[in-house]
Design a protein around this motif. Sequence first.
Motif, PDB file in Angstrom:
ATOM      1  N   GLY A  74      31.215  -2.516 -16.967  1.00 54.08           N
ATOM      2  CA  GLY A  74      31.740  -4.075 -16.392  1.00 54.08           C
ATOM      3  C   GLY A  74      31.753  -4.607 -14.788  1.00 54.08           C
ATOM      4  O   GLY A  74      31.537  -4.676 -14.276  1.00 54.08           O
ATOM      5  N   MET A  75      32.408  -3.066 -14.570  1.00 55.32           N
ATOM      6  CA  MET A  75      33.467  -3.600 -13.848  1.00 55.32           C
ATOM      7  C   MET A  75      32.627  -2.991 -12.537  1.00 55.32           C
ATOM      8  O   MET A  75      32.780  -3.993 -11.433  1.00 55.32           O
ATOM      9  N   ASP A 170      30.969 -14.039 -16.141  1.00 53.93           N
ATOM     10  CA  ASP A 170      30.798 -13.610 -16.427  1.00 53.93           C
ATOM     11  C   ASP A 170      30.859 -13.784 -17.861  1.00 53.93           C
ATOM     12  O   ASP A 170      31.779 -14.767 -18.473  1.00 53.93           O
ATOM     13  N   SER A 192      29.861  -7.461 -19.135  1.00 46.90           N
ATOM     14  CA  SER A 192      30.127  -6.403 -19.366  1.00 46.90           C
ATOM     15  C   SER A 192      29.979  -5.907 -21.256  1.00 46.90           C
ATOM     16  O   SER A 192      30.184  -6.495 -22.059  1.00 46.90           O
ATOM     17  N   THR A 194      29.737  -2.994 -22.253  1.00 46.72           N
ATOM     18  CA  THR A 194      30.636  -2.885 -23.307  1.00 46.72           C
ATOM     19  C   THR A 194      31.064  -3.570 -24.988  1.00 46.72           C
ATOM     20  O   THR A 194      30.858  -2.781 -25.895  1.00 46.72           O
ATOM     21  N   LYS A 195      30.745  -4.996 -24.705  1.00 46.15           N
ATOM     22  CA  LYS A 195      31.596  -5.666 -25.873  1.00 46.15           C
ATOM     23  C   LYS A 195      30.488  -6.046 -27.050  1.00 46.15           C
ATOM     24  O   LYS A 195      29.896  -5.241 -26.823  1.00 46.15           O
TER      25      LYS A 195
HETATM   26  C1  PLP Z   1      35.854  -6.181 -20.638  1.00 46.18           C
HETATM   27  C2  PLP Z   1      35.200  -7.012 -19.956  1.00 46.18           C
HETATM   28  C3  PLP Z   1      35.179  -6.400 -18.107  1.00 46.18           C
HETATM   29  C4  PLP Z   1      34.802  -5.127 -17.455  1.00 46.18           C
HETATM   30  O1  PLP Z   1      33.465  -4.899 -17.860  1.00 46.18           O
HETATM   31  P1  PLP Z   1      34.178  -2.895 -18.298  1.00 46.18           P
HETATM   32  O2  PLP Z   1      32.353  -2.239 -19.248  1.00 46.18           O
HETATM   33  O3  PLP Z   1      35.258  -2.243 -19.229  1.00 46.18           O
HETATM   34  O4  PLP Z   1      33.853  -2.249 -17.003  1.00 46.18           O
HETATM   35  C5  PLP Z   1      34.762  -7.334 -17.860  1.00 46.18           C
HETATM   36  N1  PLP Z   1      34.865  -8.993 -18.206  1.00 46.18           N
HETATM   37  C6  PLP Z   1      35.525  -9.216 -18.848  1.00 46.18           C
HETATM   38  C7  PLP Z   1      35.667 -10.580 -19.753  1.00 46.18           C
HETATM   39  C8  PLP Z   1      35.198  -8.418 -20.030  1.00 46.18           C
HETATM   40  O5  PLP Z   1      36.288  -8.562 -21.162  1.00 46.18           O
END
Ligand code: PLP
Length: 378
Positions: A74-75, A170, A192, A194-195
Amino acid sequence: MKFATQLIHGGQTIDPATGSLSLPIYQTSTFAQESVDHFGKYDYARSGNPTRDALEEAVARLEGGTRGFAFASGMAAISSTFMLFAPGDHLVVCEDVYGGTFRVLTRLFSQWGLEVTFVDATDTNAIATAIRPKTRALYLETPSNPLLKITDLKEAAALAREHDILTIVDNTFMTPYLQRPLELGCDIVLHSGTKFLNGHSDVICGFAVVADPDLAKQLGFIQNAFGAILGPQDCWLVLRGLKTLKVRMEESQTTARKVARWLAEQSQVSRVLYPGLPSHPGYAIHSRQADGPGAVLSFELASYELTKRLLEQVELAAFAVSLGGVESILSYPAKMSHAAMPAAERAARGISDTLVRLSVGLEDADDLIADLKRVLTP
Ligand SMILES: *Cc1c(COP(=O)(O)O)cnc(C)c1O
């Protein structure tokens, strides 16, 4: 096609070469070329890979964009997007922005001259006041992290458009299943992945999605030039995770509503922040711009001792950084997502030492509540 159908049939899901229902993982760094004069669609895998293409197309369609870009985190998606700007440019950013975004802006992009003003974005006047001649974009999170504050995206995007600046959102907490910022007039959606998009706590990844072809061109250039791309194995895992996005979000959201209502009734809980509760100050705006409150909520406890006990003794929710997985996750913003923010900044933003964030997974609601109850009322 409705969203659920789109998740299964919307992207390029069947391998054109073999008919495989699961798109192959094209584990390659390069592609052989047949002619000196004409290179094929793929030449080098930083620039493009069929597995990544399928995922980028799927995410772009879900957000209602024309192009999607998959990044290594996400970063990486967020930082690559900031590469659109130049030294001397100015951004207006919501004040309780994700801690990593705060860090990259104030510790890295500040070094090469990108200027930032943090504002309470729930107040459109505050945004308008912060806009300067060199302002190039408005950067928003709604619901924000970890205070679940709500920004009126339509109003903010209209204001940005008046000033000829971009609106970047975001959308990690909502996913396109619940909120589609491009439809509300915003320009760039970030995730992200990832979530919730991947949803299984096993991949770090990020996305940027745009509708405008010019912006798509610029971001495509940055993705290839800066190079923070997502590898094919991870792309494949996210393609798989995405297929169940709707059922995961629905189920987690239903449970989150129950948990939020239960928490709001507990005397040891001083406040619950969840846009699904009518008492939430952003309830009306959120209900207008999103299709549901999502599966993340924050709450404040009566004391630090109780906060510590909750974080350490709850059994079903893992005490961890992150959110959006099939397993519930309890996190402690002061020492996790917002540890990168100085204590004074945190306090000024209302991120207290008794604030806990809960990302609701797919466990049974009764079991989750019983687990919380055991710790809160011993
Ligand atoms: C986790 C998160 C990020 C960063 O994402 P990564 O995948 O950890 O680099 C950015 N914005 C939000 C809202 C997040 O929860």
